[in-house]
Structure formats: C-alpha cells, structure tokens
Design a protein around this motif. Structure first.
Motif, PDB file in Angstrom:
ATOM      1  N   GLY A  31      13.854  -8.170  -4.440  1.00 50.25           N
ATOM      2  CA  GLY A  31      12.748  -7.235  -4.611  1.00 50.25           C
ATOM      3  C   GLY A  31      12.851  -6.407  -5.877  1.00 50.25           C
ATOM      4  N   GLU A  32      14.075  -6.147  -6.319  1.00 50.54           N
ATOM      5  CA  GLU A  32      14.305  -5.361  -7.537  1.00 50.54           C
ATOM      6  C   GLU A  32      14.374  -6.236  -8.791  1.00 50.54           C
ATOM      7  OE1 GLU A  32      17.926  -3.310  -6.556  1.00 50.54           O
ATOM      8  OE2 GLU A  32      16.876  -1.843  -5.287  1.00 50.54           O
ATOM      9  N   GLY A  33      14.319  -7.558  -8.626  1.00 51.46           N
ATOM     10  CA  GLY A  33      14.421  -8.461  -9.771  1.00 51.46           C
ATOM     11  C   GLY A  33      15.815  -8.507 -10.362  1.00 51.46           C
ATOM     12  N   ASP A  34      16.830  -8.256  -9.542  1.00 51.10           N
ATOM     13  CA  ASP A  34      18.229  -8.185  -9.979  1.00 51.10           C
ATOM     14  C   ASP A  34      18.899  -9.555  -9.831  1.00 51.10           C
ATOM     15  OD1 ASP A  34      20.927  -7.680 -10.402  1.00 51.10           O
ATOM     16  OD2 ASP A  34      21.083  -6.145  -8.839  1.00 51.10           O
ATOM     17  N   LEU A  35      18.798 -10.385 -10.860  1.00 51.04           N
ATOM     18  CA  LEU A  35      19.333 -11.743 -10.810  1.00 51.04           C
ATOM     19  C   LEU A  35      20.831 -11.760 -10.537  1.00 51.04           C
ATOM     20  CD1 LEU A  35      18.971 -14.806 -11.126  1.00 51.04           C
ATOM     21  CD2 LEU A  35      19.250 -14.480 -13.597  1.00 51.04           C
ATOM     22  N   GLU A  36      21.589 -10.938 -11.239  1.00 54.24           N
ATOM     23  CA  GLU A  36      23.046 -10.944 -11.047  1.00 54.24           C
ATOM     24  C   GLU A  36      23.419 -10.462  -9.641  1.00 54.24           C
ATOM     25  OE1 GLU A  36      25.018 -12.573 -13.072  1.00 54.24           O
ATOM     26  OE2 GLU A  36      23.237 -12.920 -14.292  1.00 54.24           O
ATOM     27  N   GLY A  37      22.665  -9.505  -9.118  1.00 57.85           N
ATOM     28  CA  GLY A  37      22.898  -9.046  -7.748  1.00 57.85           C
ATOM     29  C   GLY A  37      22.641 -10.146  -6.740  1.00 57.85           C
TER      30      GLY A  37
END
Length: 131
Positions: A31-37
């Motif tokens: 949802g946050e667009g955090d690829l590494e997460g």
C-alpha cells in the motif's frame, strides 16, 4: 490501520514474526509502494505461483512487484481487503481493487510463511480493462 507485529515463536534466539504479522506487513508495504519492504518479507529462495508462470527467488519476484507497484501506485487506485485467514504457517487473502487501467473483480493470494518469511505464495486475479 494498526499493524500487528506479534511474535509466533523463537528460533536460535531470534524472535520471528507471526504469519499474520508478515502478511499484514506485506500488505502495508504494498500500500505504501515500498518495494524493498515487500521483498524483505520473502525468504531468499521463495517461490511465487502466478497465472503467468512460476517466479523463483527475490529477484524474479522483484520484477513482478515493480510492475504491480507501477499500476497500483497511480492516483485514484482503490484496494479493499475482503478477507484475511491465518492458520499456523498458512494464510489466505481475498481482495478487490480498481486502478486507472483495470478493475480487479477478484484477487486472491495464499502464503506459506515458515520461520517468519514467505517461502511460497500463489497469486491469481480476475481483472478487466477499463474502457
């Protein structure tokens, strides 16, 4: 939405995230667009089954999420989690979404999360292009 960061068990002195915590973190990062997460939730040799084929390892999975984040990161995107079921190391989610390009009438993912990392996932959706 508040995220559960609960602990399922300990292994070699390390606290491991519960299956539910891993899946909720996965959804939060998506949802946050955090690829590494997102990728940090996967075991190094994770396998992801899709209707387009099997992806093996984080680097192959990375390519899928680059494309998905490009679409789901567009303004006006709506994602609704319909169901989250967890049983031990297994989880299932059911969702719907609408992006500027597609309507996802049905989305489903299943997860196998031993030792606090996603080892196996399946993903399928029924989507239609917007006119």
């Amino acid at each position: 939405m508040k995220m559960d960061t609960g602990v399922q068990r300990e292994s070699r002195g390390q606290k491991l995230k519960s299956t539910e915590a891993v899946v909720k973190n996965h959804l939060k990062c998506f949802g946050e667009g955090d690829l590494e997460g997102i990728l940090s939730d996967y075991a190094p040799a994770a396998v992801l089954f899709t209707t387009d084929g099997i992806l093996r390892g984080r680097e192959a999975i990375r390519q899928l999420f680059i494309a998905m984040l490009a679409e789901f990161g567009q303004p006006g995107t709506a994602f609704t989690l319909q169901e989250l079921l967890v049983d031990g190391d297994h989880a299932f989610i059911l969702w719907t979404a609408e992006t500027s390009d597609h309507r996802y009438e049905l989305g489903t993912d299943t997860f196998y999360v031993p030792d606090g990392k996603i080892a196996v996932q399946s993903f399928a959706s029924r989507k239609t292009e917007k006119a």
